[in-house]
Design a protein around this motif. Structure first.
Motif, PDB file in Angstrom:
ATOM      1  N   GLU A 146       0.737  -1.278  -0.099  1.00  0.00           N
ATOM      2  CA  GLU A 146       0.154  -0.024  -0.126  1.00  0.00           C
ATOM      3  C   GLU A 146       0.909   1.289   0.010  1.00  0.00           C
ATOM      4  O   GLU A 146       0.651   2.223  -0.765  1.00  0.00           O
ATOM      5  CB  GLU A 146      -0.889   0.021   1.272  1.00  0.00           C
ATOM      6  N   ILE A 147       1.814   1.142   0.678  1.00  0.00           N
ATOM      7  CA  ILE A 147       2.764   2.461   0.968  1.00  0.00           C
ATOM      8  C   ILE A 147       3.607   2.424  -0.653  1.00  0.00           C
ATOM      9  O   ILE A 147       3.373   3.830  -1.212  1.00  0.00           O
ATOM     10  CB  ILE A 147       3.885   2.311   1.916  1.00  0.00           C
ATOM     11  N   LEU A 148       3.954   1.509  -1.158  1.00  0.00           N
ATOM     12  CA  LEU A 148       4.429   1.554  -2.667  1.00  0.00           C
ATOM     13  C   LEU A 148       3.522   2.137  -3.661  1.00  0.00           C
ATOM     14  O   LEU A 148       4.010   2.983  -4.334  1.00  0.00           O
ATOM     15  CB  LEU A 148       4.760  -0.033  -3.002  1.00  0.00           C
ATOM     16  N   PHE A 149       2.383   1.450  -3.376  1.00  0.00           N
ATOM     17  CA  PHE A 149       1.387   2.281  -4.295  1.00  0.00           C
ATOM     18  C   PHE A 149       1.028   3.890  -4.112  1.00  0.00           C
ATOM     19  O   PHE A 149       1.021   4.148  -5.250  1.00  0.00           O
ATOM     20  CB  PHE A 149      -0.063   1.435  -4.189  1.00  0.00           C
ATOM     21  N   LYS A 150       1.000   4.299  -2.863  1.00  0.00           N
ATOM     22  CA  LYS A 150       0.833   5.720  -2.596  1.00  0.00           C
ATOM     23  C   LYS A 150       2.030   6.269  -3.213  1.00  0.00           C
ATOM     24  O   LYS A 150       2.092   7.399  -3.859  1.00  0.00           O
ATOM     25  CB  LYS A 150       0.939   5.879  -1.262  1.00  0.00           C
ATOM     26  N   LEU A 151       3.280   5.756  -2.897  1.00  0.00           N
ATOM     27  CA  LEU A 151       4.518   6.357  -3.393  1.00  0.00           C
ATOM     28  C   LEU A 151       4.425   6.639  -4.897  1.00  0.00           C
ATOM     29  O   LEU A 151       4.711   7.650  -5.578  1.00  0.00           O
ATOM     30  CB  LEU A 151       5.713   5.755  -3.097  1.00  0.00           C
ATOM     31  N   ASN A 152       4.287   5.640  -5.682  1.00  0.00           N
ATOM     32  CA  ASN A 152       3.768   5.514  -7.031  1.00  0.00           C
ATOM     33  C   ASN A 152       3.055   6.641  -7.634  1.00  0.00           C
ATOM     34  O   ASN A 152       3.032   7.191  -8.584  1.00  0.00           O
ATOM     35  CB  ASN A 152       3.446   4.168  -7.724  1.00  0.00           C
ATOM     36  N   ASP A 153       1.667   6.601  -6.887  1.00  0.00           N
ATOM     37  CA  ASP A 153       0.716   7.510  -7.160  1.00  0.00           C
ATOM     38  C   ASP A 153       1.139   9.126  -7.123  1.00  0.00           C
ATOM     39  O   ASP A 153       1.030   9.875  -7.828  1.00  0.00           O
ATOM     40  CB  ASP A 153      -0.457   7.381  -6.487  1.00  0.00           C
ATOM     41  N   THR A 154       1.843   9.421  -5.946  1.00  0.00           N
ATOM     42  CA  THR A 154       2.500  10.575  -5.831  1.00  0.00           C
ATOM     43  C   THR A 154       3.533  10.934  -6.821  1.00  0.00           C
ATOM     44  O   THR A 154       3.524  12.105  -7.371  1.00  0.00           O
ATOM     45  CB  THR A 154       3.306  10.628  -4.355  1.00  0.00           C
ATOM     46  N   LEU A 155       4.350  10.114  -7.235  1.00  0.00           N
ATOM     47  CA  LEU A 155       5.418  10.227  -8.177  1.00  0.00           C
ATOM     48  C   LEU A 155       4.703  10.433  -9.586  1.00  0.00           C
ATOM     49  O   LEU A 155       5.089  11.467 -10.141  1.00  0.00           O
ATOM     50  CB  LEU A 155       6.586   9.161  -8.409  1.00  0.00           C
ATOM     51  N   MET A 156       3.665   9.871 -10.035  1.00  0.00           N
ATOM     52  CA  MET A 156       2.761   9.960 -11.074  1.00  0.00           C
ATOM     53  C   MET A 156       2.173  11.419 -11.227  1.00  0.00           C
ATOM     54  O   MET A 156       2.179  11.922 -12.122  1.00  0.00           O
ATOM     55  CB  MET A 156       1.817   8.748 -11.345  1.00  0.00           C
ATOM     56  N   SER A 157       1.673  11.637 -10.000  1.00  0.00           N
ATOM     57  CA  SER A 157       0.870  12.983  -9.930  1.00  0.00           C
ATOM     58  C   SER A 157       1.869  14.146 -10.149  1.00  0.00           C
ATOM     59  O   SER A 157       1.488  15.246 -10.790  1.00  0.00           O
ATOM     60  CB  SER A 157       0.329  12.935  -8.568  1.00  0.00           C
ATOM     61  N   VAL A 158       3.008  14.117  -9.334  1.00  0.00           N
ATOM     62  CA  VAL A 158       4.113  14.993  -9.675  1.00  0.00           C
ATOM     63  C   VAL A 158       4.327  15.226 -11.294  1.00  0.00           C
ATOM     64  O   VAL A 158       4.491  16.159 -11.798  1.00  0.00           O
ATOM     65  CB  VAL A 158       5.270  14.934  -8.927  1.00  0.00           C
ATOM     66  N   GLU A 159       4.496  13.786 -11.642  1.00  0.00           N
ATOM     67  CA  GLU A 159       4.844  13.953 -13.088  1.00  0.00           C
ATOM     68  C   GLU A 159       3.797  14.594 -14.086  1.00  0.00           C
ATOM     69  O   GLU A 159       3.970  15.260 -14.992  1.00  0.00           O
ATOM     70  CB  GLU A 159       5.280  12.433 -13.583  1.00  0.00           C
ATOM     71  N   LYS A 160       2.593  14.168 -13.914  1.00  0.00           N
ATOM     72  CA  LYS A 160       1.445  14.786 -14.502  1.00  0.00           C
ATOM     73  C   LYS A 160       1.387  16.306 -14.484  1.00  0.00           C
ATOM     74  O   LYS A 160       1.139  16.883 -15.490  1.00  0.00           O
ATOM     75  CB  LYS A 160       0.122  14.021 -14.103  1.00  0.00           C
ATOM     76  N   ILE A 161       1.563  16.614 -13.151  1.00  0.00           N
ATOM     77  CA  ILE A 161       1.546  18.205 -12.801  1.00  0.00           C
ATOM     78  C   ILE A 161       2.561  18.795 -13.833  1.00  0.00           C
ATOM     79  O   ILE A 161       2.467  19.893 -14.440  1.00  0.00           O
ATOM     80  CB  ILE A 161       1.712  18.446 -11.602  1.00  0.00           C
ATOM     81  N   LYS A 162       3.804  18.366 -13.782  1.00  0.00           N
ATOM     82  CA  LYS A 162       4.951  18.605 -14.607  1.00  0.00           C
ATOM     83  C   LYS A 162       4.505  18.742 -16.037  1.00  0.00           C
ATOM     84  O   LYS A 162       4.844  19.878 -16.710  1.00  0.00           O
ATOM     85  CB  LYS A 162       6.071  18.130 -14.629  1.00  0.00           C
ATOM     86  N   ILE A 163       3.993  17.668 -16.493  1.00  0.00           N
ATOM     87  CA  ILE A 163       3.643  17.789 -18.048  1.00  0.00           C
ATOM     88  C   ILE A 163       2.507  18.992 -18.350  1.00  0.00           C
ATOM     89  O   ILE A 163       2.562  19.346 -19.600  1.00  0.00           O
ATOM     90  CB  ILE A 163       3.064  16.316 -18.331  1.00  0.00           C
ATOM     91  N   MET A 164       1.559  18.844 -17.420  1.00  0.00           N
ATOM     92  CA  MET A 164       0.609  19.766 -17.737  1.00  0.00           C
ATOM     93  C   MET A 164       0.942  21.406 -17.657  1.00  0.00           C
ATOM     94  O   MET A 164       0.550  22.065 -18.490  1.00  0.00           O
ATOM     95  CB  MET A 164      -0.600  19.623 -16.451  1.00  0.00           C
ATOM     96  N   ASN A 165       1.880  21.523 -16.790  1.00  0.00           N
ATOM     97  CA  ASN A 165       2.604  22.886 -16.523  1.00  0.00           C
ATOM     98  C   ASN A 165       3.116  23.021 -18.056  1.00  0.00           C
ATOM     99  O   ASN A 165       2.999  24.168 -18.565  1.00  0.00           O
ATOM    100  CB  ASN A 165       3.248  23.019 -15.512  1.00  0.00           C
ATOM    101  N   GLU A 166       3.714  22.093 -18.488  1.00  0.00           N
ATOM    102  CA  GLU A 166       4.602  22.370 -19.752  1.00  0.00           C
ATOM    103  C   GLU A 166       3.746  22.606 -20.819  1.00  0.00           C
ATOM    104  O   GLU A 166       3.797  23.347 -21.826  1.00  0.00           O
ATOM    105  CB  GLU A 166       5.687  21.126 -20.018  1.00  0.00           C
ATOM    106  N   LEU A 167       2.592  21.539 -20.964  1.00  0.00           N
ATOM    107  CA  LEU A 167       1.498  22.080 -21.891  1.00  0.00           C
ATOM    108  C   LEU A 167       0.900  23.158 -22.073  1.00  0.00           C
ATOM    109  O   LEU A 167       0.798  24.091 -22.789  1.00  0.00           O
ATOM    110  CB  LEU A 167       0.665  20.992 -21.941  1.00  0.00           C
ATOM    111  N   ASN A 168       0.701  23.693 -20.702  1.00  0.00           N
ATOM    112  CA  ASN A 168       0.271  25.119 -20.507  1.00  0.00           C
ATOM    113  C   ASN A 168       0.829  26.277 -20.956  1.00  0.00           C
ATOM    114  O   ASN A 168       0.588  27.031 -21.694  1.00  0.00           O
ATOM    115  CB  ASN A 168      -0.480  25.246 -19.048  1.00  0.00           C
ATOM    116  N   LEU A 169       2.199  25.816 -20.762  1.00  0.00           N
ATOM    117  CA  LEU A 169       3.180  26.938 -20.947  1.00  0.00           C
ATOM    118  C   LEU A 169       3.489  27.093 -22.589  1.00  0.00           C
ATOM    119  O   LEU A 169       3.186  28.214 -23.121  1.00  0.00           O
ATOM    120  CB  LEU A 169       4.639  26.939 -20.401  1.00  0.00           C
TER     121      LEU A 169
END
Length: 182
Positions: A146-169
């Motif tokens: 469960e901790i592993l899944f949460k860490l993966n989700d957190t990392l994926m969320s951060v990556e998605k935010i970076k991608i969205m910010n780049e696309l927005n820019l």
């Protein structure tokens, strides 16, 4: 030069040329020792440990990861000590010495958590999940997973935010360029 050999070894390792990688890491270690470059020595030892794990030689891996851990602790290089401990735990796990693997892994995970080293946390919790499954400690295995899944989700969320910010820019830049052209 030692860092160049480490990088070359990583290229070989990533292209599944383990023996060529091992040679580069051996040379990097020797050069690091000759030049008293502790970081190169530790990096080479950790990578040699990883090669041995990949080749199914956990006993050899224990030698390299144990040596790296000792050097990292003596030099007070916490992130390197964490990486070495993760390899040490994996070596013990491959040898089915799960109690020792879990014992080595616990402080490594704590250090990784304190330092915010997410890749080490991911690797550590993945290893811990496997250790607990092998020990038939299903509750602990589930908690680690469960901790592993949460860490993966957190990392994926951060990556998605970076991608969205780049696309927005890019969108905002394109819109401004249209205004300028008109």
């Amino acid at each position: 030069l030692a860092n160049g050999l480490l990088a070359k070894g990583n290229v070989f390792s990533n292209t599944n040329k383990k023996l060529e990688a091992q040679h580069c890491y051996d040379q990097a270690y020797k050069l690091g020792k000759k030049n008293n470059n502790i970081h190169s020595q530790i990096g080479a030892l950790i990578n040699l440990s990883g090669i041995q794990l990949a080749l199914g030689k956990p006993k050899s891996s224990l030698f390299f990861s144990g040596s790296a851990l000792k050097l990292a602790q003596e030099a007070n290089i916490a992130y390197a000590a964490t990486g070495a401990a993760l390899h040490l735990a994996e070596g013990y796990s491959q040898l089915r010495n799960y109690e020792k693997a879990a014992k080595v892994l616990a402080p490594a995970l704590e250090k990784a958590r304190n330092q915010g080293i997410k890749p080490d946390l991911l690797k550590g919790y993945a290893t811990l999940t496997q250790i607990y499954k092998a020990m038939e400690n299903h509750k602990e295995a589930l908690e680690a997973q469960e901790i592993l899944f949460k860490l993966n989700d957190t990392l994926m969320s951060v990556e998605k935010i970076k991608i969205m910010n780049e696309l927005n820019l890019r969108y905002q830049t394109a819109e401004k360029d249209k205004v300028i052209i008109q």
